[in-house]
Design an enzyme around this catalytic site. Structure first.
Site, PDB file in Angstrom:
ATOM      1  N   ASP A 123       0.977  -1.204   0.065  1.00  9.42           N
ATOM      2  CA  ASP A 123      -0.064  -0.079  -0.111  1.00  9.42           C
ATOM      3  C   ASP A 123       0.837   1.124   0.062  1.00  9.42           C
ATOM      4  O   ASP A 123       1.769   1.497   0.909  1.00  9.42           O
ATOM      5  CB  ASP A 123      -0.829   0.071   1.399  1.00  9.42           C
ATOM      6  CG  ASP A 123      -1.826   1.146   1.249  1.00  9.42           C
ATOM      7  OD1 ASP A 123      -2.308   1.449   0.246  1.00  9.42           O
ATOM      8  OD2 ASP A 123      -1.780   1.808   2.448  1.00  9.42           O
ATOM      9  N   THR A 156      -3.293   5.138  -4.301  1.00  5.38           N
ATOM     10  CA  THR A 156      -2.246   5.907  -3.266  1.00  5.38           C
ATOM     11  C   THR A 156      -0.944   5.848  -4.004  1.00  5.38           C
ATOM     12  O   THR A 156      -0.244   6.750  -3.925  1.00  5.38           O
ATOM     13  CB  THR A 156      -2.127   5.492  -1.687  1.00  5.38           C
ATOM     14  OG1 THR A 156      -1.982   3.806  -1.712  1.00  5.38           O
ATOM     15  CG2 THR A 156      -3.252   5.823  -0.787  1.00  5.38           C
ATOM     16  N   THR A 157      -0.617   4.659  -4.656  1.00 11.19           N
ATOM     17  CA  THR A 157       0.622   4.404  -5.344  1.00 11.19           C
ATOM     18  C   THR A 157       0.527   5.184  -6.611  1.00 11.19           C
ATOM     19  O   THR A 157       1.525   6.192  -6.997  1.00 11.19           O
ATOM     20  CB  THR A 157       0.962   2.982  -5.663  1.00 11.19           C
ATOM     21  OG1 THR A 157       0.907   2.274  -4.463  1.00 11.19           O
ATOM     22  CG2 THR A 157       2.308   3.013  -6.292  1.00 11.19           C
ATOM     23  N   ASP A 454      -8.627  -1.000   1.831  1.00 15.27           N
ATOM     24  CA  ASP A 454      -8.482  -0.310   0.612  1.00 15.27           C
ATOM     25  C   ASP A 454      -9.624  -0.740  -0.120  1.00 15.27           C
ATOM     26  O   ASP A 454     -10.470   0.260  -0.647  1.00 15.27           O
ATOM     27  CB  ASP A 454      -7.458  -0.660  -0.157  1.00 15.27           C
ATOM     28  CG  ASP A 454      -5.990   0.237   0.258  1.00 15.27           C
ATOM     29  OD1 ASP A 454      -6.107   1.048   1.218  1.00 15.27           O
ATOM     30  OD2 ASP A 454      -5.218   0.061  -0.434  1.00 15.27           O
TER      31      ASP A 454
END
Lengths: 603, 540
Positions: A123, A156-157, A454
């Site tokens: 994550d 998020t990446t 997530d």
């Protein structure tokens, strides 16, 4: 003549002082001598100035120079374009770290912190947080990753990668001397255009069609799980996640109402969803084992009352005058607790939960009367029990009545793995549920929990906002094409900047290919061509990792909520603009307070 | 890697990550290789303790305590492994221990073998994720195959023969195999005594293990009742009480005191005497109450002073003091008594009943224990382990625990597979067959999975002193030729390689769990490509 030469005044020539000599010189020569002296010293000053310019003195020696001190000693200042470029370099370095985690073939990172805690994660937000970045500009990236995590929970990446890539693309323009403000304006324009395009393209699913709506949610959940450790168990977990979210109150969608309990042992597939509340057996006193462990339609009371024989007030002191009164005081104390216990029983409860300890006396009292009790239940567990069974936490036992009790279909204590769990099932107003996660190692379960979190967030978003776009880099390619075309119609430097943004968007499919070990150039050129040739039909074409081809990702059911993408682009552009608008960093030296360290002042 | 230390275009270094000089970092394929290396090393340590002829390990803790064990989970947790990947393996065997209780060595060996195979594949340039995908597929096939080859063993409360055989398999590798039958019987009896057959639930908290050094392993016995490691409070009290009625108290044998801070001012001699009298009255009142409700033995969670003690003796009330919380609870469950929090609540129906309560002294050490037998409710049992030294007693306890877990698993799910690595070999064959039908790179990974499964029979054969490769190939060919999946490695050299006839059983859920957990862990390790370690200051 000879005599004058032979006999000079002995006291004059060796003993004459400098002043005397100077006085003996003619006035005209005296002036010349003075001017020569002044000229020489001017030359000296000029030379030393020049030298200083050529060889900059080390930082500490600067202090010795006469200068006006504005900032605190030891403050580091650097500014201008070099500063901007070095900030960009720092951001790119951070991006490189998490680059490899993107996509279904992305890898994980193992991070051991100073306390020796091990985290294994895929994550982006988690990794960024644990990296402990201090470079001020790079910290912006950490912040946007966390913001994305808080806002939509997934992507998020991608948001970090995107911000990094934007900076990389505009770097050459900075080097060429384009003003940062011009670039910022261009990027903002590009973001507006892109977001507008996503809104145009996004496909909405009608919420009234239950089956189709559920299919949408499952697909979104599956896409977000792809890159995670649980990717191979997608079908199993999507069902859990979607069930969990649909069970919530559809208007509030409070994720706190989904409890996640982690029990080491068992395989991932042994995880289960409880349509109610489950929590670990708390510490119990002697007598607990004699209590009944299962009830049908239990009557539950939740308390915030200490059921223990104890000193009523810590600083109170009883003065006993007569020995006979001694017993009276003891009895009074017993009466206090028995009154509480009797009140609970009188209300008809047979499952007693309390946030505060339930002592051995109470435990045995309940055991005698076939009542189950559990003390020291954590607040969120108790809140969920309340939510599920319809009872309210009571802070007192006085006036406790049957109306304050909650109920559900079945309560039981069950062995799960090495621990015993209290499980409430079949709750009437079940706006809550509990996911019990199993797995081989603690770090493993932790990562499963993060991945599920997530997915839950994504599904939540999808429930609120039903429009979706295709994943697998398809939407990014489409946006890139769109921006490139839009750029051509714009005059001036903006055109360059928007074209740069278009290139930057390609980073997502490119990285997907790279992580999967495909030929990156080949795939990107193929994608570009397809999107350019037939923008309408090929709009959802992206990288299909499983089949190693370029394919229509929408048809492959790789769906993502449009909101995730909108938010990612918006925050990536925001971050890039922020970094571009900084041209000076002023870092005050570490003060005694460790909290103040690394908190730069930005101008 | 550049993120740790960077210089910009002007040659000025800048710091991105806090205290980066203290952080060690490895990434890419080297990281994966280093992990595999570490895991292999750890797996090799426990490898030799696999199987009935496996050897034990001596572990010495920093305090100098010695542990001798054959149990994978125990060895792993005592080793204090520093390496993160090694620690993951420790967790792995621990969770197998928590969930199943047995097969903790096998799982580590399997994980090690899988990683060893993965290393070869990595060398061939296969992407780690592809490898783990292949392992996952292979694991699915293996688990499905396990279901196919499993047999249901019938058992009932009266017919425990097959449970007994399973317990024996688990005990086979342990130090206690001298008294093999006896221990297996104890494990079966103990679990069946506490099992709730309708809910298929076994509460291990009701089985207590007591160990005492002295005697020999054969003296180990199952007490259908409770053993309390205490003695009667007064040496002159009777050592045996027949037909006991036990008052179980959680209040101290002393005049009741308010919990609130209190103060009693004594101003005159008279008042002092009154206090004395009150105390004496309180004692007598208590003893009288106990006596009145018909109890002939008192178990108290707290202590009582000598005055009360002698009063109790006078009233011929044997008493046990300072009984720990869990023991009080067990005693109450075993004797069907109720725990009484104060003397006022005592009544005859709250007393626990037991056939005999006796104090037993052991050897010459003056140590004694109280044995409560023939209890009203036989749901609580105690296994009393004897052994020549502390290490043996401890190891015997652990072995018994493993065996009991096996029995419990069978009560929960009565399907078994055959031991002696028969199940592994059969799964290995199944995976290999399926692998040929896969068209992608995963095929290689699946074959490697099959090879990794072969590591278990190899280790078994090696530990039993048999030629590993010959034995494996023989068993494999026999399985294929005869189509019998119960053929395994004949570790005990009995000449029979059919494990069905040798009665070597393993619970299905245990094997299934081993496969699933090991595969998942290996997948996790393969997925890591970057390690950032924050070194401690004291390590440098």
């Amino acid at each position: 003549m000879l005599r004058r030469q032979a006999a000079p005044p002995p006291q004059n020539s060796p003993r004459r002082s400098l002043w005397a000599v100077y006085k003996s010189v003619e006035p005209r020569h005296r002036v010349l001598l003075g001017m020569a002296f002044m000229g020489f010293s001017m030359l000296g000053l000029w030379v030393s100035d020049k030298l200083e310019e050529l060889l900059p003195p080390p930082a500490e020696s600067r202090v010795t120079q006469p200068q006006v001190i504005v900032l605190k000693e030891g403050t580091d200042t650097s500014q201008g374009v070099p500063q901007l470029l070095s900030n960009i370099a720092a951001c790119l370095a951070v991006c490189d770290t998490i680059r490899t985690t993107l996509g279904p073939r992305g890898m994980d990172k193992l991070i051991v912190d100073s306390q020796g805690r091990v985290t294994i994660s895929n994550d982006g937000a988690t990794i960024m947080k644990l990296l402990d970045v201090v470079q001020p500009a790079a910290r912006t990236l950490v912040d946007i990753a966390r913001a994305q995590d808080a806002e939509v929970g997934d992507g998020t990446t991608s948001v970090v990668l995107l911000a990094g890539e934007l900076l990389k693309e505009v770097r050459e323009h900075i080097e060429e001397g384009v003003g940062p403000q011009v670039i910022i304006k261009g990027l903002r324009r590009a973001a507006e255009l892109a977001i507008g395009r996503i809104r145009e393209l996004a496909v909405s699913v009608d919420r009234s069609d239950r089956a189709e709506f559920r299919a949408l949610l499952e697909k979104c959940a599956a896409t977000s799980m792809n890159s995670k450790l649980i990717g191979s168990q997608k079908e199993f977990f999507t069902k859990i996640v979607v069930d969990a979210v649909t069970r919530l109150d559809q208007d509030e969608l409070n994720e706190d109402m989904i409890g996640i309990k982690k029990i080491p042992g068992g395989a991932m597939q042994d995880s289960l969803l409880v349509d109610g509340v489950a929590f670990k057996k708390s510490f119990s006193y002697a007598g607990f084992e004699q209590q009944p462990k299962a009830f049908d339609a239990p009557r539950i009371v939740c308390l915030n009352v200490e059921l223990e024989l104890k000193a009523e007030k810590d600083n109170a002191e009883v003065r006993v005058d007569k020995v006979s009164e001694y017993q009276a005081v003891v009895d009074a104390e017993w009466k206090i607790i028995f009154d509480k216990l009797d009140a609970i029983l009188a209300a008809g409860a047979n499952v007693v939960l309390s946030r505060l300890p339930i002592g051995d006396l109470a435990t045995q009292y309940f055991a005698d009367r076939n009542v189950f009790c559990a003390g020291r239940v954590s607040k969120d567990d108790l809140d969920r029990v309340c939510e599920a069974t319809g009872c309210r936490v009571q802070s007192t036992t006085t006036g406790l009545a049957a109306a304050h009790l909650g109920t559900c279909e079945r309560f039981e204590e069950r062995q799960v793995g090495g621990q015993r769990f209290n499980i409430f099932r079949g709750c009437p107003q079940a706006k809550t549920c509990t996911i019990i996660l199993r797995g081989g190692a603690e770090q493993f379960i932790d990562e499963v929990e993060r991945s599920l979190h997530d997915s839950i967030m994504v599904v939540r978003r999808a429930v609120k906002n039903q429009s979706v776009v295709a994943g697998g880099g398809a939407i990014e390619m489409e946006l890139s094409r769109y921006l490139r075309e839009a750029a051509r119609q714009i005059e001036g430097k903006q055109q360059l900047v928007i074209a740069a943004a278009a290139r930057a968007l390609e980073v997502i499919p490119r990285q997907l290919c790279e992580n999967a070990g495909f030929d990156t150039t080949d795939f990107i050129t193929q994608l570009r061509a397809r999107h350019a040739q037939d923008p309408e039909r090929a709009k959802w074409h992206g990288v299909d990792i499983a089949e190693e081809v370029v394919a229509d990702m929408f048809a492959k059911f790789v769906w993502e909520p449009a909101l995730v993408k909108i938010n990612a682009i918006a925050s990536a552009v925001e971050a890039a603009c922020l970094i571009l608008s900084v041209d000076e960093t002023v870092t005050t030296q570490k003060s005694q307070d460790p909290m103040a360290a690394g908190q730069p002042m930005r101008r | 890697m550049s993120a740790v230390y960077t210089t910009d275009e002007y040659g000025r270094p800048f710091i991105i990550v806090r205290e980066q000089d203290k952080k060690a970092r490895t990434s890419g394929i080297e990281a994966t290789k280093a992990h595999i290396m570490a895991a292999k090393t750890v797996a090799n340590i426990v490898r030799t303790s696999l199987g009935p002829r496996g050897l034990d390990k001596v572990l010495i803790s920093p305090d100098g305590d010695i542990t001798i064990s054959n149990d994978g989970a125990t060895i792993m947790s005592q080793m204090a492994i520093e390496n993160q990947i090694g620690r993951l393996l420790v967790e792995l065997s621990k969770s197998q221990d928590d969930e199943i209780g047995d097969g903790t060595t096998g799982i580590v060996v399997l994980a090690g073998a899988l990683l060893e195979q993965a290393e070869e594949l990595l060398d061939r340039g296969i992407h780690p994720i592809r490898i783990s995908d292949g392992f996952e597929q292979a694991c699915k096939i293996a688990v499905a195959h396990l279901d196919q080859v499993s047999d249901v063993i019938p058992w009932s409360k009266s017919d425990t023969g097959d449970l007994f055989k399973c317990a024996k398999t688990s005990l086979g590798s342990k130090i206690v195999n001298k008294c093999h039958d006896q221990f297996a019987q104890i494990a079966v009896d103990a679990v069946l005594a506490v099992a709730d057959l309708e809910r298929k639930d076994v509460d291990f908290e009701l089985i207590k293990m007591e160990g005492k050094v002295g005697g020999e392993l054969a003296d180990t016995e199952l007490v259908r009742g409770v053993i309390i490691d205490k003695d009667f409070s007064h040496p002159q009290m009777p050592k045996v009480v027949k037909d006991a009625r036990i008052a179980i108290l959680t209040c101290p044998f002393e005049p009741p005191k308010p919990k609130t801070k209190h103060k009693l001012d004594i101003t005159s001699v008279k008042e002092f005497e009154e206090l004395q009298k009150y105390e004496r009255d309180a004692f007598e009142g208590m003893v009288r109450r106990v006596k009145e409700c018909g109890a002939n033995i008192v178990a108290c969670q707290w202590g009582f002073d000598d005055e009360a003690n002698s009063l109790l003796l006078q009233h011929r009330l044997p008493a046990i003091r300072w009984v720990g919380g869990p023991e009080v609870e067990l005693l109450a469950i075993a004797t069907n008594g109720r725990i009484v929090p104060r003397f006022e609540d005592l009544s005859s129906e709250k007393l626990g009943r037991a056939g005999t309560v006796r104090e037993v002294a052991y050897g010459t050490t003056n140590e004694s224990m109280i044995v409560v037998e023939d209890c009203a409710n036989s749901k609580a049992v105690t296994v009393f382990v004897r052994g020549g030294n502390k290490m043996i007693v401890e190891e015997a306890k652990r072995s018994l625990h493993d065996a009991m877990c096996v029995v419990r698993n069978l009560i929960v799910d009565n399907r078994v597979v055959y031991g002696g690595a028969a199940a592994e070999i059969s799964c290995s064959l199944a995976v290999e067959r399926e692998a040929d039908q896969v068209s992608t790179i995963e095929q290689y990974a699946m074959r490697s999975f099959a090879r990794a499964l072969d590591a278990i029979p190899m280790a078994l054969a090696e530990n039993s002193g048999l030629p590993p490769i010959e034995t494996l190939s023989f068993v494999k060919s026999q399985q294929v030729a005869l189509g019998v999946s119960s053929l395994g490695v004949d570790c005990m050299d009995t000449g029979i390689s059919d494990m069905k006839r040798q009665f070597v059983f393993d619970p299905l859920i245990s094997k299934r769990q081993q496969f699933l957990l090991a595969t998942q862990l290996v997948k996790m390790i393969l997925k890591i490509d970057d390690v950032i370690v924050h070194k401690n200051d004291n390590q440098e």
